[in-house]
Design an enzyme around this catalytic site. Structure first.
Site, PDB file in Angstrom:
ATOM      1  N   CYS A 113     -60.195  78.283 -34.705  1.00 51.57           N
ATOM      2  CA  CYS A 113     -60.029  78.460 -33.239  1.00 51.57           C
ATOM      3  C   CYS A 113     -58.780  78.936 -32.749  1.00 51.57           C
ATOM      4  O   CYS A 113     -58.778  79.622 -31.574  1.00 51.57           O
ATOM      5  CB  CYS A 113     -59.823  76.704 -32.999  1.00 51.57           C
ATOM      6  SG  CYS A 113     -61.350  75.910 -33.257  1.00 51.57           S
ATOM      7  N   ARG A 168     -68.888  75.904 -31.801  1.00 50.28           N
ATOM      8  CA  ARG A 168     -68.572  77.195 -30.993  1.00 50.28           C
ATOM      9  C   ARG A 168     -69.626  77.789 -30.089  1.00 50.28           C
ATOM     10  O   ARG A 168     -70.277  78.727 -30.710  1.00 50.28           O
ATOM     11  CB  ARG A 168     -68.190  78.491 -32.001  1.00 50.28           C
ATOM     12  CG  ARG A 168     -66.948  77.739 -33.018  1.00 50.28           C
ATOM     13  CD  ARG A 168     -66.609  78.611 -34.370  1.00 50.28           C
ATOM     14  NE  ARG A 168     -65.819  78.186 -35.057  1.00 50.28           N
ATOM     15  CZ  ARG A 168     -64.176  77.764 -34.847  1.00 50.28           C
ATOM     16  NH1 ARG A 168     -64.163  77.950 -33.927  1.00 50.28           N
ATOM     17  NH2 ARG A 168     -63.757  77.012 -35.962  1.00 50.28           N
TER      18      ARG A 168
END
Length: 215
Positions: free
Chosen positions: A51, A129
């Site tokens: 991330c 995601r």
């Protein structure tokens, strides 16, 4: 078909509206979206390695690419605003990269559920995601889902945004592996008169139904 019927938004749907607390203050999505494209993306958690690389990638492109294409960035994860702020500062301190775009604090998972960012097969407590590209009229034009262990392709996100904007401006489609500057595909003729015009047009054609031109 809307979110209430499908459980998650789909391409062509009106983007679900919401109010949220973010790292830049309170945000109403429809206000944020008004007059601009929005690239809305979720990540599983703050202070995680994949991330961090992704958010840094968005931050580095915010002004040079997205802003020049009238596109705003919006991030989200199921973390508190305090966690978001601490993570943003941690990355800035260690790398010099600042996440200037708002990051939604979705600790109650309400926005993640509304937008279909939760995939129970992956996790019931973290958003996958996801990437949504929303046009200035508030319509979802593209959705991408990535698993938690595979980072997104920034090049592909940028290519898709450019393609969507090019298509909207020129009423055309894009062929396989299209890149900015490549020929685009023109709509197929819908009348015999249009067919005759196409055949005699001098366009680059495989056949009448597949004709391309440069912009």
């Amino acid at each position: 078909m809307n979110n209430e019927l499908t459980g998650m938004p789909r391409i062509g749907d009106k983007a679900p509206d919401f109010n949220a607390v973010t790292t830049t203050g309170k945000l109403n999505f429809s206000d944020y979206n008004q007059g601009s494209w929005v690239v809305f993306f979720s990540h599983p958690a703050d202070f995680t390695p994949v991330c961090t690389t992704e958010m840094s990638g968005f931050a580095k492109e915010q002004d040079s690419f997205f802003a020049t294409r009238n596109a705003k960035l919006l991030g989200l994860s199921i973390d508190s605003i305090h966690s978001h702020i601490a993570w943003v500062e941690n990355v800035r301190k260690n790398t010099g990269v600042l996440f200037k775009f708002p990051i939604v604090a979705d600790i109650d998972m309400s926005v993640s559920k509304l937008w279909g960012m939760l995939q129970p097969g992956e996790s019931e407590t973290a958003a996958v995601r996801a990437v949504f590209i929303v046009d200035p009229m508030g319509v979802i034009r593209l959705i991408m889902y990535y698993p938690m262990n595979v980072g997104r392709s920034m090049d592909e996100i940028k290519r898709c945004l450019t393609a969507l904007q090019t298509s909207a401006e020129n009423s055309c489609s894009m062929p396989l592996n299209w890149q900015p500057g490549d020929n685009v595909i023109l709509p197929a003729p819908k009348t015999l008169e249009a067919l005759d015009e196409r055949v005699n047009s001098g366009l680059e054609m495989m056949d009448f139904y597949l004709a391309t031109k440069s912009l």
